[in-house]
Design a protein around this motif. Sequence first.
Motif, PDB file in Angstrom:
ATOM      1  N   LYS A   1      31.777  84.045  44.693  1.00 13.78           N
ATOM      2  CA  LYS A   1      30.511  83.582  44.144  1.00 13.78           C
ATOM      3  C   LYS A   1      30.536  83.721  42.631  1.00 13.78           C
ATOM      4  CE  LYS A   1      25.727  83.790  45.488  1.00 13.78           C
ATOM      5  NZ  LYS A   1      25.594  82.373  45.698  1.00 13.78           N
ATOM      6  N   LEU A   2      29.963  82.753  41.957  1.00 15.24           N
ATOM      7  CA  LEU A   2      29.926  82.777  40.501  1.00 15.24           C
ATOM      8  C   LEU A   2      28.969  83.846  40.008  1.00 15.24           C
ATOM      9  CD1 LEU A   2      29.818  78.929  39.894  1.00 15.24           C
ATOM     10  CD2 LEU A   2      31.771  80.433  39.576  1.00 15.24           C
ATOM     11  N   THR A   3      29.276  84.423  38.860  1.00 20.32           N
ATOM     12  CA  THR A   3      28.411  85.434  38.251  1.00 20.32           C
ATOM     13  C   THR A   3      27.055  84.808  37.932  1.00 20.32           C
ATOM     14  OG1 THR A   3      30.377  86.430  37.289  1.00 20.32           O
ATOM     15  CG2 THR A   3      28.254  87.094  36.364  1.00 20.32           C
ATOM     16  N   PRO A   4      25.945  85.498  38.250  1.00 17.08           N
ATOM     17  CA  PRO A   4      24.613  84.922  38.036  1.00 17.08           C
ATOM     18  C   PRO A   4      24.281  84.654  36.562  1.00 17.08           C
ATOM     19  CG  PRO A   4      24.498  86.817  39.503  1.00 17.08           C
ATOM     20  CD  PRO A   4      25.889  86.780  38.942  1.00 17.08           C
ATOM     21  N   VAL A   5      23.779  83.460  36.309  1.00 20.49           N
ATOM     22  CA  VAL A   5      23.201  83.054  35.030  1.00 20.49           C
ATOM     23  C   VAL A   5      21.995  82.196  35.413  1.00 20.49           C
ATOM     24  CG1 VAL A   5      23.536  81.701  32.926  1.00 20.49           C
ATOM     25  CG2 VAL A   5      25.427  83.103  33.805  1.00 20.49           C
ATOM     26  N   PRO A   6      20.761  82.668  35.150  1.00 19.58           N
ATOM     27  CA  PRO A   6      19.560  82.024  35.706  1.00 19.58           C
ATOM     28  C   PRO A   6      19.450  80.502  35.506  1.00 19.58           C
ATOM     29  CG  PRO A   6      18.979  84.116  34.710  1.00 19.58           C
ATOM     30  CD  PRO A   6      20.433  83.879  34.404  1.00 19.58           C
ATOM     31  N   LEU A   7      19.667  79.987  34.296  1.00 20.51           N
ATOM     32  CA  LEU A   7      19.548  78.544  34.072  1.00 20.51           C
ATOM     33  C   LEU A   7      20.611  77.795  34.875  1.00 20.51           C
ATOM     34  CD1 LEU A   7      18.333  76.081  32.728  1.00 20.51           C
ATOM     35  CD2 LEU A   7      19.789  76.528  30.728  1.00 20.51           C
ATOM     36  N   SER A   8      21.841  78.257  34.804  1.00 21.47           N
ATOM     37  CA  SER A   8      22.923  77.618  35.570  1.00 21.47           C
ATOM     38  C   SER A   8      22.673  77.714  37.068  1.00 21.47           C
ATOM     39  CB  SER A   8      24.265  78.265  35.228  1.00 21.47           C
ATOM     40  OG  SER A   8      24.636  77.969  33.910  1.00 21.47           O
ATOM     41  N   ASP A   9      22.170  78.852  37.514  1.00 22.95           N
ATOM     42  CA  ASP A   9      21.886  79.024  38.942  1.00 22.95           C
ATOM     43  C   ASP A   9      20.833  78.021  39.418  1.00 22.95           C
ATOM     44  OD1 ASP A   9      23.702  81.087  38.994  1.00 22.95           O
ATOM     45  OD2 ASP A   9      22.180  82.674  38.923  1.00 22.95           O
ATOM     46  N   ALA A  10      19.809  77.789  38.608  1.00 30.86           N
ATOM     47  CA  ALA A  10      18.755  76.833  38.975  1.00 30.86           C
ATOM     48  C   ALA A  10      19.310  75.409  39.046  1.00 30.86           C
ATOM     49  CB  ALA A  10      17.608  76.904  37.969  1.00 30.86           C
ATOM     50  N   ILE A  11      20.114  75.035  38.067  1.00 31.51           N
ATOM     51  CA  ILE A  11      20.728  73.699  38.061  1.00 31.51           C
ATOM     52  C   ILE A  11      21.642  73.552  39.271  1.00 31.51           C
ATOM     53  CG2 ILE A  11      22.329  72.181  36.826  1.00 31.51           C
ATOM     54  CD1 ILE A  11      21.233  73.439  34.192  1.00 31.51           C
ATOM     55  N   ASP A  12      22.477  74.564  39.505  1.00 34.11           N
ATOM     56  CA  ASP A  12      23.416  74.517  40.631  1.00 34.11           C
ATOM     57  C   ASP A  12      22.686  74.422  41.966  1.00 34.11           C
ATOM     58  OD1 ASP A  12      25.413  74.727  38.755  1.00 34.11           O
ATOM     59  OD2 ASP A  12      26.021  76.769  39.309  1.00 34.11           O
ATOM     60  N   LYS A  13      21.603  75.152  42.094  1.00 31.70           N
ATOM     61  CA  LYS A  13      20.832  75.129  43.343  1.00 31.70           C
ATOM     62  C   LYS A  13      20.281  73.724  43.605  1.00 31.70           C
ATOM     63  CE  LYS A  13      17.182  77.559  45.808  1.00 31.70           C
ATOM     64  NZ  LYS A  13      16.184  78.606  45.768  1.00 31.70           N
ATOM     65  N   PHE A  14      19.779  73.080  42.550  1.00 34.41           N
ATOM     66  CA  PHE A  14      19.272  71.702  42.676  1.00 34.41           C
ATOM     67  C   PHE A  14      20.397  70.756  43.120  1.00 34.41           C
ATOM     68  CE2 PHE A  14      19.091  67.570  40.493  1.00 34.41           C
ATOM     69  CZ  PHE A  14      18.048  66.989  41.210  1.00 34.41           C
ATOM     70  N   ILE A  15      21.538  70.851  42.448  1.00 37.64           N
ATOM     71  CA  ILE A  15      22.665  69.972  42.773  1.00 37.64           C
ATOM     72  C   ILE A  15      23.156  70.230  44.187  1.00 37.64           C
ATOM     73  CG2 ILE A  15      25.075  69.449  42.189  1.00 37.64           C
ATOM     74  CD1 ILE A  15      24.229  69.965  39.221  1.00 37.64           C
ATOM     75  N   GLN A  16      23.192  71.481  44.594  1.00 30.37           N
ATOM     76  CA  GLN A  16      23.637  71.803  45.947  1.00 30.37           C
ATOM     77  C   GLN A  16      22.666  71.273  46.999  1.00 30.37           C
ATOM     78  OE1 GLN A  16      24.441  76.025  45.834  1.00 30.37           O
ATOM     79  NE2 GLN A  16      26.047  75.725  44.310  1.00 30.37           N
ATOM     80  N   ARG A  17      21.364  71.307  46.699  1.00 37.40           N
ATOM     81  CA  ARG A  17      20.379  70.723  47.629  1.00 37.40           C
ATOM     82  C   ARG A  17      20.610  69.220  47.770  1.00 37.40           C
ATOM     83  NH1 ARG A  17      15.070  71.978  45.426  1.00 37.40           N
ATOM     84  NH2 ARG A  17      16.091  73.481  44.143  1.00 37.40           N
ATOM     85  N   VAL A  18      20.846  68.555  46.632  1.00 33.79           N
ATOM     86  CA  VAL A  18      21.136  67.117  46.671  1.00 33.79           C
ATOM     87  C   VAL A  18      22.416  66.886  47.485  1.00 33.79           C
ATOM     88  CG1 VAL A  18      21.822  65.111  45.284  1.00 33.79           C
ATOM     89  CG2 VAL A  18      19.954  66.580  44.506  1.00 33.79           C
ATOM     90  N   GLY A  19      23.445  67.676  47.220  1.00 34.25           N
ATOM     91  CA  GLY A  19      24.716  67.532  47.928  1.00 34.25           C
ATOM     92  C   GLY A  19      24.585  67.729  49.425  1.00 34.25           C
ATOM     93  N   LEU A  20      23.828  68.735  49.823  1.00 31.64           N
ATOM     94  CA  LEU A  20      23.647  68.985  51.251  1.00 31.64           C
ATOM     95  C   LEU A  20      22.829  67.884  51.920  1.00 31.64           C
ATOM     96  CD1 LEU A  20      23.128  72.857  51.205  1.00 31.64           C
ATOM     97  CD2 LEU A  20      25.123  71.590  52.046  1.00 31.64           C
ATOM     98  N   THR A  21      21.902  67.312  51.180  1.00 38.28           N
ATOM     99  CA  THR A  21      21.128  66.181  51.702  1.00 38.28           C
ATOM    100  C   THR A  21      22.025  64.961  51.863  1.00 38.28           C
ATOM    101  OG1 THR A  21      19.121  67.023  50.648  1.00 38.28           O
ATOM    102  CG2 THR A  21      19.116  64.699  51.304  1.00 38.28           C
ATOM    103  N   ILE A  22      22.817  64.678  50.836  1.00 36.24           N
ATOM    104  CA  ILE A  22      23.733  63.533  50.878  1.00 36.24           C
ATOM    105  C   ILE A  22      24.793  63.721  51.968  1.00 36.24           C
ATOM    106  CG2 ILE A  22      25.511  62.284  49.572  1.00 36.24           C
ATOM    107  CD1 ILE A  22      22.741  61.596  48.584  1.00 36.24           C
ATOM    108  N   ALA A  23      25.131  64.959  52.279  1.00 39.07           N
ATOM    109  CA  ALA A  23      26.148  65.233  53.302  1.00 39.07           C
ATOM    110  C   ALA A  23      25.756  64.652  54.661  1.00 39.07           C
ATOM    111  CB  ALA A  23      26.400  66.736  53.414  1.00 39.07           C
ATOM    112  N   TRP A  24      24.471  64.413  54.870  1.00 33.47           N
ATOM    113  CA  TRP A  24      24.037  63.787  56.120  1.00 33.47           C
ATOM    114  C   TRP A  24      24.593  62.376  56.250  1.00 33.47           C
ATOM    115  CZ3 TRP A  24      22.157  66.025  60.290  1.00 33.47           C
ATOM    116  CH2 TRP A  24      21.633  67.296  60.171  1.00 33.47           C
ATOM    117  N   ALA A  25      25.030  61.804  55.148  1.00 39.81           N
ATOM    118  CA  ALA A  25      25.670  60.482  55.215  1.00 39.81           C
ATOM    119  C   ALA A  25      26.894  60.539  56.109  1.00 39.81           C
ATOM    120  CB  ALA A  25      26.052  60.000  53.818  1.00 39.81           C
ATOM    121  N   TYR A  26      27.548  61.705  56.175  1.00 33.53           N
ATOM    122  CA  TYR A  26      28.717  61.835  57.045  1.00 33.53           C
ATOM    123  C   TYR A  26      28.339  61.802  58.519  1.00 33.53           C
ATOM    124  CZ  TYR A  26      31.835  62.657  53.136  1.00 33.53           C
ATOM    125  OH  TYR A  26      32.575  62.498  51.998  1.00 33.53           O
TER     126      TYR A  26
END
Length: 175
Positions: free
Chosen positions: A6-31
């Motif tokens: 796991k990456l070392t916590p950095v609040p701004l980066s963590d928030a951005i990453d969480k958003f991108i991961q939510r998008v990625g997991l949603t898009i994964a339903w395309a599979y």
Amino acid sequence: MTENEKLTPVPLSDAIDKFIQRVGLTIAWAYVVLVLVIMLQVILRKGFASGMIALEELQWHLYSIGVMFGLSYAQTTNAHIRVDLFYSRLRAKTKRIIEVISIPTMVMPFIIIIFLQGIDFTYESYRVNESSEAASGLPYRWLIKGVIPVSFALLALAVISRFIRDITLLIKGDD
């Protein structure tokens, strides 16, 4: 730190990453849809000797969507492929320095070029109302081409998040 930890916590980066991961997991339903489309196409082709060109093209499109959006997801989870011959043996600080240098000099220029070309590519497809060359193929080809700039914008956001994380951790001296 290994690449899969796991990456070392950095609040701004963590928030951005969480958003991108939510998008990625949603898009994964395309599979899931992709598997269903493939199954339907196989049943139609093998069982009824009548496959559909539109389903064949839809398979390509769904696979493309998963791959393109998977790039940003892989970046945020630190799962992307590197040339690990030397990189894996480096200290965390050295890896961060490499990232901080390579992101603005190599990665972001590449992303910007693909993003800008993707916009032109999509616009031209929209302008001419491009569709499949096959009579029974899918219309609105600009929709799938629009995935290029959108997914690369998300990838840029993921790379910026990584840059912020690495700069922050270099300044804090966190190894």
